[in-house]
Design an enzyme around this catalytic site. Structure first.
Site, PDB file in Angstrom:
ATOM      1  CD1 TRP A  21      -2.585   1.447   0.231  1.00  0.00           C
ATOM      2  CD2 TRP A  21      -2.240   2.120   2.424  1.00  0.00           C
ATOM      3  NE1 TRP A  21      -3.596   2.900   0.696  1.00  0.00           N
ATOM      4  CE2 TRP A  21      -3.043   2.979   1.971  1.00  0.00           C
ATOM      5  CE3 TRP A  21      -1.593   2.115   3.528  1.00  0.00           C
ATOM      6  CZ2 TRP A  21      -3.730   3.942   2.869  1.00  0.00           C
ATOM      7  CZ3 TRP A  21      -1.999   3.371   4.500  1.00  0.00           C
ATOM      8  CH2 TRP A  21      -3.098   4.119   3.902  1.00  0.00           C
ATOM      9  CD  GLN A  27       6.087   6.592   0.094  1.00  0.00           C
ATOM     10  OE1 GLN A  27       5.528   5.560   0.218  1.00  0.00           O
ATOM     11  NE2 GLN A  27       6.882   7.300   0.934  1.00  0.00           N
ATOM     12  CE1 TYR A  54      -4.379  -1.229  -0.580  1.00  0.00           C
ATOM     13  CE2 TYR A  54      -2.742  -2.871  -0.511  1.00  0.00           C
ATOM     14  CZ  TYR A  54      -3.698  -2.197   0.107  1.00  0.00           C
ATOM     15  OH  TYR A  54      -4.268  -2.378   1.400  1.00  0.00           O
ATOM     16  CD  GLN A 180      -5.085  -6.970   5.295  1.00  0.00           C
ATOM     17  OE1 GLN A 180      -4.741  -5.808   4.809  1.00  0.00           O
ATOM     18  NE2 GLN A 180      -5.062  -8.043   4.816  1.00  0.00           N
ATOM     19  CD1 TRP A 209      -5.673  -3.283   7.854  1.00  0.00           C
ATOM     20  CD2 TRP A 209      -4.990  -1.239   7.941  1.00  0.00           C
ATOM     21  NE1 TRP A 209      -6.841  -2.530   8.208  1.00  0.00           N
ATOM     22  CE2 TRP A 209      -6.522  -1.188   8.133  1.00  0.00           C
ATOM     23  CE3 TRP A 209      -4.354  -0.091   8.137  1.00  0.00           C
ATOM     24  CZ2 TRP A 209      -7.207  -0.185   8.235  1.00  0.00           C
ATOM     25  CZ3 TRP A 209      -5.075   1.068   8.058  1.00  0.00           C
ATOM     26  CH2 TRP A 209      -6.618   1.160   8.208  1.00  0.00           C
ATOM     27  N   PRO A 211       0.994  -1.175  11.353  1.00  0.00           N
ATOM     28  CG  PRO A 211       2.655  -2.878  11.233  1.00  0.00           C
ATOM     29  CD  PRO A 211       1.325  -2.123  10.403  1.00  0.00           C
ATOM     30  CE  LYS A 220       9.173   8.582   8.342  1.00  0.00           C
ATOM     31  NZ  LYS A 220       9.430   7.366   7.372  1.00  0.00           N
TER      32      LYS A 220
HETATM   33  P1  NDP Z   1       2.869   0.845   8.769  1.00  0.00           P
HETATM   34  O1  NDP Z   1       1.917   1.558   9.807  1.00  0.00           O
HETATM   35  O2  NDP Z   1       3.942   0.116   9.284  1.00  0.00           O
HETATM   36  O3  NDP Z   1       3.526   2.026   7.904  1.00  0.00           O
HETATM   37  C1  NDP Z   1       4.624   1.929   7.004  1.00  0.00           C
HETATM   38  C2  NDP Z   1       5.162   3.177   6.620  1.00  0.00           C
HETATM   39  O4  NDP Z   1       6.021   3.657   7.828  1.00  0.00           O
HETATM   40  C3  NDP Z   1       6.459   2.958   5.728  1.00  0.00           C
HETATM   41  O5  NDP Z   1       5.994   2.652   4.327  1.00  0.00           O
HETATM   42  C4  NDP Z   1       7.167   4.084   5.837  1.00  0.00           C
HETATM   43  O6  NDP Z   1       6.808   5.337   5.257  1.00  0.00           O
HETATM   44  C5  NDP Z   1       7.200   4.069   7.521  1.00  0.00           C
HETATM   45  N1  NDP Z   1       8.070   3.316   8.118  1.00  0.00           N
HETATM   46  C6  NDP Z   1       7.855   1.916   8.176  1.00  0.00           C
HETATM   47  N2  NDP Z   1       8.935   1.516   9.209  1.00  0.00           N
HETATM   48  C7  NDP Z   1       9.809   2.591   9.166  1.00  0.00           C
HETATM   49  C8  NDP Z   1      11.013   2.661   9.950  1.00  0.00           C
HETATM   50  N3  NDP Z   1      11.562   1.661  10.669  1.00  0.00           N
HETATM   51  N4  NDP Z   1      11.578   4.034  10.006  1.00  0.00           N
HETATM   52  C9  NDP Z   1      11.022   5.068   9.685  1.00  0.00           C
HETATM   53  N5  NDP Z   1       9.827   5.038   8.752  1.00  0.00           N
HETATM   54  C10 NDP Z   1       9.327   3.819   8.699  1.00  0.00           C
HETATM   55  O7  NDP Z   1       2.174  -0.097   7.676  1.00  0.00           O
HETATM   56  P2  NDP Z   1       1.338   0.011   6.187  1.00  0.00           P
HETATM   57  O8  NDP Z   1       0.381   1.319   6.833  1.00  0.00           O
HETATM   58  O9  NDP Z   1       2.256   0.298   5.198  1.00  0.00           O
HETATM   59  O10 NDP Z   1       0.312  -1.055   6.581  1.00  0.00           O
HETATM   60  C11 NDP Z   1       1.076  -2.387   5.991  1.00  0.00           C
HETATM   61  C12 NDP Z   1       0.281  -3.062   5.026  1.00  0.00           C
HETATM   62  O11 NDP Z   1      -0.951  -3.304   5.506  1.00  0.00           O
HETATM   63  C13 NDP Z   1       0.146  -2.315   3.601  1.00  0.00           C
HETATM   64  O12 NDP Z   1       1.149  -2.364   2.865  1.00  0.00           O
HETATM   65  C14 NDP Z   1      -1.156  -3.148   3.033  1.00  0.00           C
HETATM   66  O13 NDP Z   1      -0.672  -4.222   2.464  1.00  0.00           O
HETATM   67  C15 NDP Z   1      -1.879  -3.379   4.374  1.00  0.00           C
HETATM   68  N6  NDP Z   1      -3.084  -2.370   4.433  1.00  0.00           N
HETATM   69  C16 NDP Z   1      -4.374  -2.806   4.296  1.00  0.00           C
HETATM   70  C17 NDP Z   1      -5.552  -1.779   4.488  1.00  0.00           C
HETATM   71  C18 NDP Z   1      -6.849  -2.498   4.571  1.00  0.00           C
HETATM   72  O14 NDP Z   1      -7.694  -1.595   4.673  1.00  0.00           O
HETATM   73  N7  NDP Z   1      -7.058  -3.816   4.582  1.00  0.00           N
HETATM   74  C19 NDP Z   1      -5.023  -0.556   4.834  1.00  0.00           C
HETATM   75  C20 NDP Z   1      -3.711  -0.290   5.007  1.00  0.00           C
HETATM   76  C21 NDP Z   1      -2.699  -1.041   4.849  1.00  0.00           C
HETATM   77  P3  NDP Z   1       7.529   6.571   4.822  1.00  0.00           P
HETATM   78  O15 NDP Z   1       8.913   5.918   4.624  1.00  0.00           O
HETATM   79  O16 NDP Z   1       7.158   6.730   3.451  1.00  0.00           O
HETATM   80  O17 NDP Z   1       7.313   7.629   5.729  1.00  0.00           O
END
Ligand code: NDP
Length: 326
Positions: A21, A27, A54, A180, A209, A211, A220
């Protein structure tokens, strides 16, 4: 890597999985996407999460291309899609959970991902305009046809899930094996309270999702929005408002307190937040998101932190979290 059963099904999912996502097809460039997927797979991640919506189908195209060019055996990984929001347009039958859209979206996702089967296929949201029986039957039929192996839901209420289970029992249909939902230190109620009876009664699995609350739980955003971050990404203004808008001040204060606990445990804030999710026995897998390989490598290290979350540490974390979490 640790592997967990997905609810009461026989399917084993890596405790940490990886999703597309915002990042894939939007991105980040395709070479970064490849690096991320390979880093995850090499660490033992066996579940890659995706959805028709997505980047309007592009995330699946990018993932499909990487999977196709890899040397990985199809049996060694799981790939998902989700249906509801649509990807082409929003004409009446291009969105939602009608039989027509569920079946057409499945065929489109199989083509984009270049696989014969979706291991998991989710109803991405409830659709009040379609009877649950129609959606459940469409999912069942796709399973019988071998196009889908397991189906699940995303952000359905406990009442909607209960209805889905009742329909499947009554009609002898394949029932959903997993939800999910969003789950993190700042968002807990649905996973911990609303679904409580469904874990016991139906063995509901959860593939959770955001986390890290889209990055808020990495610290950050403590002092603003860094350039190039998710909340700085064009088109994500709505998310920036949701994450950093009204009511976010106490959450940001809590994030700083979690950081102090992470420091005491000789770990990092992202690892602490992810380990806390992993500690919940009803979490089948924590879906990671990352825009850079270094983030993913850091986050994969969360597995080593779980054993440091003793009852005393958890008590401290939960007291801070409970004061601000939804
Ligand atoms: P997170 O809450 O973990 O956010 C991930 C984002 O946080 C990254 O893309 C990055 O963004 C930033 N990040 C992650 N780790 C670090 C780190 N160690 N240091 C600094 N920045 C960090 O998870 P997502 O929101 O991406 O959700 C995970 C997955 O869940 C998605 O990819 C998707 O597959 C699923 N999902 C499902 C949904 C649903 O409705 N079913 C809705 C949302 C997600 P950046 O670098 O750009 O700042």
């Amino acid at each position: 890597m640790e592997y967990r059963s997905l609810g009461r099904s026989g399917l084993k999912v890596s405790a940490l999985s990886f999703g597309a996502w915002v990042t894939f097809g939007k991105q980040i460039g395709d070479p970064v996407a490849k690096k991320l997927l390979h880093t995850a797979y090499d660490a033992g991640v066996n579940f890659f999460d995706n959805a028709e919506a997505y980047a309007d189908g592009k995330a699946e195209l990018v993932m499909g291309d990487i999977l196709k060019k890899s040397s990985w055996r199809r049996s060694s990984y799981l790939v998902s899609s989700k249906v509801f929001f649509g990807w082409e347009d929003d004409k009446p039958n291009q969105v939602g959970l009608s039989r027509k859209h569920i079946v057409e979206a499945c065929h489109d996702a199989l083509k984009r991902l270049q696989v014969d089967t979706l291991d998991l296929y989710y109803c991405h949201r409830p659709d009040p305009s379609t009877p649950i029986e129609e959606s459940a039957r469409a999912m069942h039929d796709l399973i019988v046809q071998g196009k889908v192996l397991y189906w699940g839901t995303s952000e359905w209420s406990a009442a909607q899930l209960t209805e889905a289970f009742a329909v499947c029992d009554r009609l002898g249909l394949h029932a959903p094996v997993t939800e999910q939902p969003q789950y993190n230190l700042l968002h807990r109620t649905r996973v911990e309270k609303e679904y409580a009876t469904l874990y016991k009664a139906r063995g509901l699995g959860t593939t959770i999702w955001s986390p890290l609350a889209s990055g808020l739980l990495t610290g950050k955003y403590n002092d603003g929005v860094p350039a190039g971050s998710r909340l700085d990404t064009p088109g994500m203004e709505w998310l920036r408002d949701a994450v950093l808008g009204k009511g976010s001040k106490p959450k940001l204060a809590a994030v700083k307190k979690f950081a102090a606990i992470a420091k005491d445990l000789d770990t990092t804030l992202p690892r602490l937040g992810l380990a806390w999710c992993l500690k919940n026995p009803h979490v089948s897998t924590v879906i990671l998101g990352a825009s850079r390989a270094e983030q993913l490598v850091e986050n994969l290290g969360a597995l080593d932190v779980v054993s440091r979350l003793t009852p005393a540490v958890l008590k401290k974390i939960n007291a801070i979290s409970a004061a601000v979490a939804e």
